[in-house]
Design an enzyme around this catalytic site. Structure first.
Site, PDB file in Angstrom:
ATOM      1  N   LYS A 180      39.088  14.046 -60.081  1.00 35.03           N
ATOM      2  CA  LYS A 180      39.360  13.608 -58.692  1.00 35.03           C
ATOM      3  C   LYS A 180      38.080  13.758 -57.875  1.00 35.03           C
ATOM      4  O   LYS A 180      37.374  14.764 -57.999  1.00 35.03           O
ATOM      5  CB  LYS A 180      40.460  14.501 -58.115  1.00 35.03           C
ATOM      6  CG  LYS A 180      40.622  14.418 -56.607  1.00 35.03           C
ATOM      7  CD  LYS A 180      40.865  15.778 -55.960  1.00 35.03           C
ATOM      8  CE  LYS A 180      39.650  16.649 -55.906  1.00 35.03           C
ATOM      9  NZ  LYS A 180      39.770  17.839 -55.025  1.00 35.03           N
TER      10      LYS A 180
ATOM     11  N   PRO B  86      34.715  20.789 -65.829  1.00 37.53           N
ATOM     12  CA  PRO B  86      34.532  22.187 -65.450  1.00 37.53           C
ATOM     13  C   PRO B  86      35.691  22.648 -64.547  1.00 37.53           C
ATOM     14  O   PRO B  86      36.255  21.838 -63.808  1.00 37.53           O
ATOM     15  CB  PRO B  86      33.197  22.179 -64.689  1.00 37.53           C
ATOM     16  CG  PRO B  86      32.917  20.762 -64.339  1.00 37.53           C
ATOM     17  CD  PRO B  86      33.674  19.893 -65.292  1.00 37.53           C
ATOM     18  N   ALA B  87      36.039  23.946 -64.655  1.00 35.71           N
ATOM     19  CA  ALA B  87      37.155  24.493 -63.860  1.00 35.71           C
ATOM     20  C   ALA B  87      36.653  24.990 -62.511  1.00 35.71           C
ATOM     21  O   ALA B  87      35.471  25.303 -62.356  1.00 35.71           O
ATOM     22  CB  ALA B  87      37.826  25.624 -64.619  1.00 35.71           C
ATOM     23  N   ALA B  88      37.568  25.069 -61.561  1.00 40.58           N
ATOM     24  CA  ALA B  88      37.266  25.553 -60.202  1.00 40.58           C
ATOM     25  C   ALA B  88      36.015  24.870 -59.660  1.00 40.58           C
ATOM     26  O   ALA B  88      35.081  25.511 -59.199  1.00 40.58           O
ATOM     27  CB  ALA B  88      37.109  27.073 -60.196  1.00 40.58           C
ATOM     28  N   ALA B  89      36.024  23.541 -59.738  1.00 40.91           N
ATOM     29  CA  ALA B  89      34.804  22.769 -59.501  1.00 40.91           C
ATOM     30  C   ALA B  89      34.932  21.735 -58.387  1.00 40.91           C
ATOM     31  O   ALA B  89      33.992  20.983 -58.134  1.00 40.91           O
ATOM     32  CB  ALA B  89      34.399  22.070 -60.796  1.00 40.91           C
TER      33      ALA B  89
ATOM     34  N   ILE C 202      36.805  19.097 -58.451  1.00 36.22           N
ATOM     35  CA  ILE C 202      37.176  17.777 -58.967  1.00 36.22           C
ATOM     36  C   ILE C 202      38.568  17.820 -59.601  1.00 36.22           C
ATOM     37  O   ILE C 202      38.912  16.980 -60.435  1.00 36.22           O
ATOM     38  CB  ILE C 202      36.118  17.217 -59.951  1.00 36.22           C
ATOM     39  CG1 ILE C 202      35.708  18.261 -60.986  1.00 36.22           C
ATOM     40  CG2 ILE C 202      34.907  16.692 -59.182  1.00 36.22           C
ATOM     41  CD1 ILE C 202      34.775  17.703 -62.065  1.00 36.22           C
TER      42      ILE C 202
ATOM     43  N   GLY D 212      40.287  19.574 -61.731  1.00 42.55           N
ATOM     44  CA  GLY D 212      40.566  19.662 -63.175  1.00 42.55           C
ATOM     45  C   GLY D 212      41.981  20.145 -63.463  1.00 42.55           C
ATOM     46  O   GLY D 212      42.759  19.448 -64.124  1.00 42.55           O
TER      47      GLY D 212
ATOM     48  N   SER E 153      44.489  20.470 -61.403  1.00 44.81           N
ATOM     49  CA  SER E 153      45.502  19.641 -60.712  1.00 44.81           C
ATOM     50  C   SER E 153      45.763  18.349 -61.478  1.00 44.81           C
ATOM     51  O   SER E 153      46.909  17.906 -61.598  1.00 44.81           O
ATOM     52  CB  SER E 153      45.023  19.286 -59.303  1.00 44.81           C
ATOM     53  OG  SER E 153      44.593  20.433 -58.621  1.00 44.81           O
ATOM     54  N   SER E 154      44.686  17.738 -61.992  1.00 44.98           N
ATOM     55  CA  SER E 154      44.852  16.490 -62.735  1.00 44.98           C
ATOM     56  C   SER E 154      45.570  16.764 -64.059  1.00 44.98           C
ATOM     57  O   SER E 154      46.401  15.962 -64.501  1.00 44.98           O
ATOM     58  CB  SER E 154      43.478  15.851 -62.970  1.00 44.98           C
ATOM     59  OG  SER E 154      43.606  14.492 -63.290  1.00 44.98           O
TER      60      SER E 154
ATOM     61  N   ASP F  50      46.459  19.364 -54.515  1.00 50.48           N
ATOM     62  CA  ASP F  50      45.871  18.151 -55.109  1.00 50.48           C
ATOM     63  C   ASP F  50      46.778  17.479 -56.139  1.00 50.48           C
ATOM     64  O   ASP F  50      46.465  16.380 -56.606  1.00 50.48           O
ATOM     65  CB  ASP F  50      44.543  18.497 -55.809  1.00 50.48           C
ATOM     66  CG  ASP F  50      43.355  18.469 -54.866  1.00 50.48           C
ATOM     67  OD1 ASP F  50      43.457  17.871 -53.777  1.00 50.48           O
ATOM     68  OD2 ASP F  50      42.312  19.042 -55.237  1.00 50.48           O
TER      69      ASP F  50
HETATM   70  C1  LIG Z   1      40.108  21.101 -51.290  1.00 52.01           C
HETATM   71  C2  LIG Z   1      40.999  20.141 -52.043  1.00 52.01           C
HETATM   72  O1  LIG Z   1      40.630  20.082 -53.402  1.00 52.01           O
HETATM   73  C3  LIG Z   1      40.818  18.736 -51.447  1.00 52.01           C
HETATM   74  O2  LIG Z   1      41.345  17.719 -52.259  1.00 52.01           O
HETATM   75  C4  LIG Z   1      42.450  20.550 -51.961  1.00 52.01           C
HETATM   76  O3  LIG Z   1      42.848  20.652 -50.627  1.00 52.01           O
HETATM   77  C5  LIG Z   1      42.725  21.852 -52.681  1.00 52.01           C
HETATM   78  O4  LIG Z   1      43.690  21.564 -53.652  1.00 52.01           O
HETATM   79  P1  LIG Z   1      44.195  22.665 -54.699  1.00 52.01           P
HETATM   80  O5  LIG Z   1      43.061  23.290 -55.406  1.00 52.01           O
HETATM   81  O6  LIG Z   1      45.282  22.002 -55.506  1.00 52.01           O
HETATM   82  O7  LIG Z   1      44.759  23.716 -53.686  1.00 52.01           O
HETATM   83  P2  LIG Z   1      45.882  24.841 -53.839  1.00 52.01           P
HETATM   84  O8  LIG Z   1      45.824  25.450 -55.194  1.00 52.01           O
HETATM   85  O9  LIG Z   1      47.196  24.289 -53.345  1.00 52.01           O
HETATM   86  O10 LIG Z   1      45.354  25.874 -52.739  1.00 52.01           O
HETATM   87  C6  LIG Z   1      44.306  26.763 -52.948  1.00 52.01           C
HETATM   88  C7  LIG Z   1      43.989  27.408 -51.624  1.00 52.01           C
HETATM   89  O11 LIG Z   1      43.248  26.508 -50.805  1.00 52.01           O
HETATM   90  C8  LIG Z   1      43.636  26.622 -49.455  1.00 52.01           C
HETATM   91  N1  LIG Z   1      44.150  25.323 -48.986  1.00 52.01           N
HETATM   92  C9  LIG Z   1      44.476  24.342 -49.879  1.00 52.01           C
HETATM   93  C10 LIG Z   1      44.913  23.123 -49.430  1.00 52.01           C
HETATM   94  C11 LIG Z   1      45.043  22.918 -48.033  1.00 52.01           C
HETATM   95  N2  LIG Z   1      45.466  21.748 -47.553  1.00 52.01           N
HETATM   96  N3  LIG Z   1      44.717  23.903 -47.177  1.00 52.01           N
HETATM   97  C12 LIG Z   1      44.265  25.099 -47.625  1.00 52.01           C
HETATM   98  O12 LIG Z   1      43.974  25.985 -46.829  1.00 52.01           O
HETATM   99  C13 LIG Z   1      44.641  27.738 -49.379  1.00 52.01           C
HETATM  100  O13 LIG Z   1      43.943  28.919 -49.103  1.00 52.01           O
HETATM  101  C14 LIG Z   1      45.185  27.799 -50.801  1.00 52.01           C
HETATM  102  O14 LIG Z   1      45.650  29.072 -51.133  1.00 52.01           O
HETATM  103  N1  LIG Z   2      44.538  23.271 -66.855  1.00 51.19           N
HETATM  104  C1  LIG Z   2      43.625  24.039 -66.256  1.00 51.19           C
HETATM  105  N2  LIG Z   2      42.315  23.718 -66.309  1.00 51.19           N
HETATM  106  C2  LIG Z   2      41.397  24.491 -65.684  1.00 51.19           C
HETATM  107  N3  LIG Z   2      41.682  25.620 -65.030  1.00 51.19           N
HETATM  108  C3  LIG Z   2      42.964  25.985 -64.936  1.00 51.19           C
HETATM  109  C4  LIG Z   2      43.987  25.204 -65.540  1.00 51.19           C
HETATM  110  N4  LIG Z   2      45.161  25.793 -65.256  1.00 51.19           N
HETATM  111  C5  LIG Z   2      44.895  26.877 -64.521  1.00 51.19           C
HETATM  112  N5  LIG Z   2      43.578  27.024 -64.333  1.00 51.19           N
HETATM  113  C6  LIG Z   2      42.953  28.091 -63.510  1.00 51.19           C
HETATM  114  O1  LIG Z   2      42.764  27.517 -62.217  1.00 51.19           O
HETATM  115  C7  LIG Z   2      41.492  27.877 -61.678  1.00 51.19           C
HETATM  116  C8  LIG Z   2      41.002  26.704 -60.818  1.00 51.19           C
HETATM  117  O2  LIG Z   2      40.575  25.674 -61.657  1.00 51.19           O
HETATM  118  P1  LIG Z   2      40.873  24.151 -61.350  1.00 51.19           P
HETATM  119  O3  LIG Z   2      40.114  23.351 -62.345  1.00 51.19           O
HETATM  120  O4  LIG Z   2      42.335  23.944 -61.192  1.00 51.19           O
HETATM  121  O5  LIG Z   2      40.224  24.025 -59.950  1.00 51.19           O
HETATM  122  P2  LIG Z   2      40.068  22.690 -59.187  1.00 51.19           P
HETATM  123  O6  LIG Z   2      41.417  22.013 -59.190  1.00 51.19           O
HETATM  124  O7  LIG Z   2      38.854  21.999 -59.738  1.00 51.19           O
HETATM  125  O8  LIG Z   2      39.750  23.109 -57.755  1.00 51.19           O
HETATM  126  P3  LIG Z   2      39.670  22.132 -56.524  1.00 51.19           P
HETATM  127  O9  LIG Z   2      41.016  22.211 -55.901  1.00 51.19           O
HETATM  128  O10 LIG Z   2      38.593  22.771 -55.715  1.00 51.19           O
HETATM  129  O11 LIG Z   2      39.372  20.744 -56.985  1.00 51.19           O
HETATM  130  C9  LIG Z   2      40.608  28.173 -62.874  1.00 51.19           C
HETATM  131  O12 LIG Z   2      39.701  29.199 -62.582  1.00 51.19           O
HETATM  132  C10 LIG Z   2      41.591  28.569 -63.991  1.00 51.19           C
HETATM  133  O13 LIG Z   2      41.667  29.968 -64.183  1.00 51.19           O
END
Ligand SMILES: C[C@](O)(CO)[C@H](O)COP(=O)(O)OP(=O)(O)OC[C@H]1O[C@@H](n2ccc(N)nc2=O)[C@H](O)[C@@H]1O
Ligand SMILES: Nc1ncnc2c1ncn2[C@@H]1O[C@H](COP(=O)(O)OP(=O)(O)OP(=O)(O)O)[C@@H](O)[C@H]1O
Length: 281
Positions: free
Chosen positions: A10, A91-94, A96, A98, A100-101, A130
């Site tokens: 994403k 990559p995780a926590a990046a 994009i 990952g 969520s998709s 996401d």
């Molecule tokens: C930053 C984005 O990636 C933009 O697309 C998303 O808003 C985040 O999506 P995500 O990683 O799926 O987020 P979540 O796992 O639901 O939330 C992680 C944390 O981000 C913050 N969060 C997230 C989404 C949002 N609209 N407001 C927030 O303040 C909250 O502290 C939440 O605890």
């Molecule tokens: N399928 C998965 N792939 C990667 N990480 C995962 C997965 N399921 C749970 N996690 C955990 O979720 C954390 C966040 O990773 P994830 O890839 O979901 O972040 P992200 O969705 O890229 O963040 P952002 O919302 O900023 O786009 C990771 O540190 C990992 O421990």
């Protein structure tokens, strides 16, 4: 029977933070697209539910109930079996999406395997802000906290995307917390664009409000943006989501690939990936 589902990266082309709800979640206005780079999931019938994580980015990804794929599976009625493989390329926590998709791909794959409808929208949103948009991997406008999604504009016929991640994990809650101003202007209606250059010109007037706080937490993001912006033909360089992945836009995939060939050898620890927009059609 094997069901295969692609989980594309994403990209938040824009990310305007327009307010904050009483529960702390932020209100967003974001133009989201997907890249044809991503994770691959397979689903096979089995007596028990299992998850195997493979691939170049498998290290550190949880394989237990913390994985969003298994959290997605838990939203369906009844306890059913499936042998799930997650081939991890993103990559995780990046920033994009990952995880969520992957969660969205799991919802689609298991819905088909188990002949069940998708869980209700509130349950889908509970997996992550996401996840709703990742269920529709094409150009989308995302508002609310992530639950309000509608089709976005038609993208130019030709464009290239470069994704660069410096290998620094950025915590999404930490970035939102470091945001100094929560109420910022929303995004104007995105029109259609005749070319990637016209689109980049429009995008340059918009923002990712999470970029300044993310850069304070991870200064390497500035280096990534500079490296992308310096490549030939780069039309726009910006961070996606809460970082640290940044993207470059180009007139063609060939130009994005040429940029990747410049950046990758100079920064061997960075994840560098050229791509095109992904669409389910
Ligand atoms: C930053 C984005 O990636 C933009 O697309 C998303 O808003 C985040 O999506 P995500 O990683 O799926 O987020 P979540 O796992 O639901 O939330 C992680 C944390 O981000 C913050 N969060 C997230 C989404 C949002 N609209 N407001 C927030 O303040 C909250 O502290 C939440 O605890
Ligand atoms: N399928 C998965 N792939 C990667 N990480 C995962 C997965 N399921 C749970 N996690 C955990 O979720 C954390 C966040 O990773 P994830 O890839 O979901 O972040 P992200 O969705 O890229 O963040 P952002 O919302 O900023 O786009 C990771 O540190 C990992 O421990």
């Amino acid at each position: 029977m094997t069901i295969r589902v692609f989980a594309p990266a994403k990209i938040n082309l824009t990310l305007h933070v327009t307010g904050q709800r009483p529960d702390g979640y932020h209100l967003l206005d974001s133009l989201v697209i997907f890249a044809d780079a991503g994770d691959r999931l397979t689903f096979r019938p089995a007596a028990d539910l299992s998850l195997t994580v493979t691939g170049p980015r498998a290290e550190g990804v949880p394989t237990d109930g913390r994985n969003l794929v298994l959290k997605a599976a838990a939203l369906f009625e009844g306890e059913q079996g499936a042998a799930i493989t997650l081939d991890k390329h993103l990559p995780a926590a990046a920033g994009i999406g990952g995880g969520s998709s992957d969660a969205a791909a799991a919802l689609r794959g298991l819905s088909a395997l188990w002949h069940q409808p998708l869980p209700d929208p509130d349950a889908v949103l509970s997996l992550g802000a996401d996840v709703p948009v990742c269920l529709h991997p094409r150009a989308m406008r995302m508002r609310g906290v992530g639950e309000d999604i509608l089709p976005g504009p038609v993208l130019p016929d030709r464009m290239g995307i470069l994704l660069v991640n410096p290998g620094v994990e950025v915590s999404t809650p930490a970035v939102f917390k470091a945001l100094s101003r929560k109420e910022n202007p929303s995004m104007p209606h995105p029109p259609g664009w005749s070319s990637a250059a016209v689109m980049a010109h429009w995008l340059a007037e918009q923002r990712n409000d999470l970029e300044p706080p993310a850069r304070r937490l991870a200064p390497v993001i500035r280096e990534v943006l500079d490296a992308i912006a310096a490549t030939e033909g780069c039309l726009l360089a910006r961070m996606s989501g809460s970082g640290a992945t940044c993207f470059g836009l180009y007139d063609s995939r060939a130009e994005a690939e040429a940029a990747a060939r410049i950046i990758a050898p100079a920064a061997p620890h960075w994840w560098v990936q050229a791509a095109s927009p992904y669409s389910t059609g």
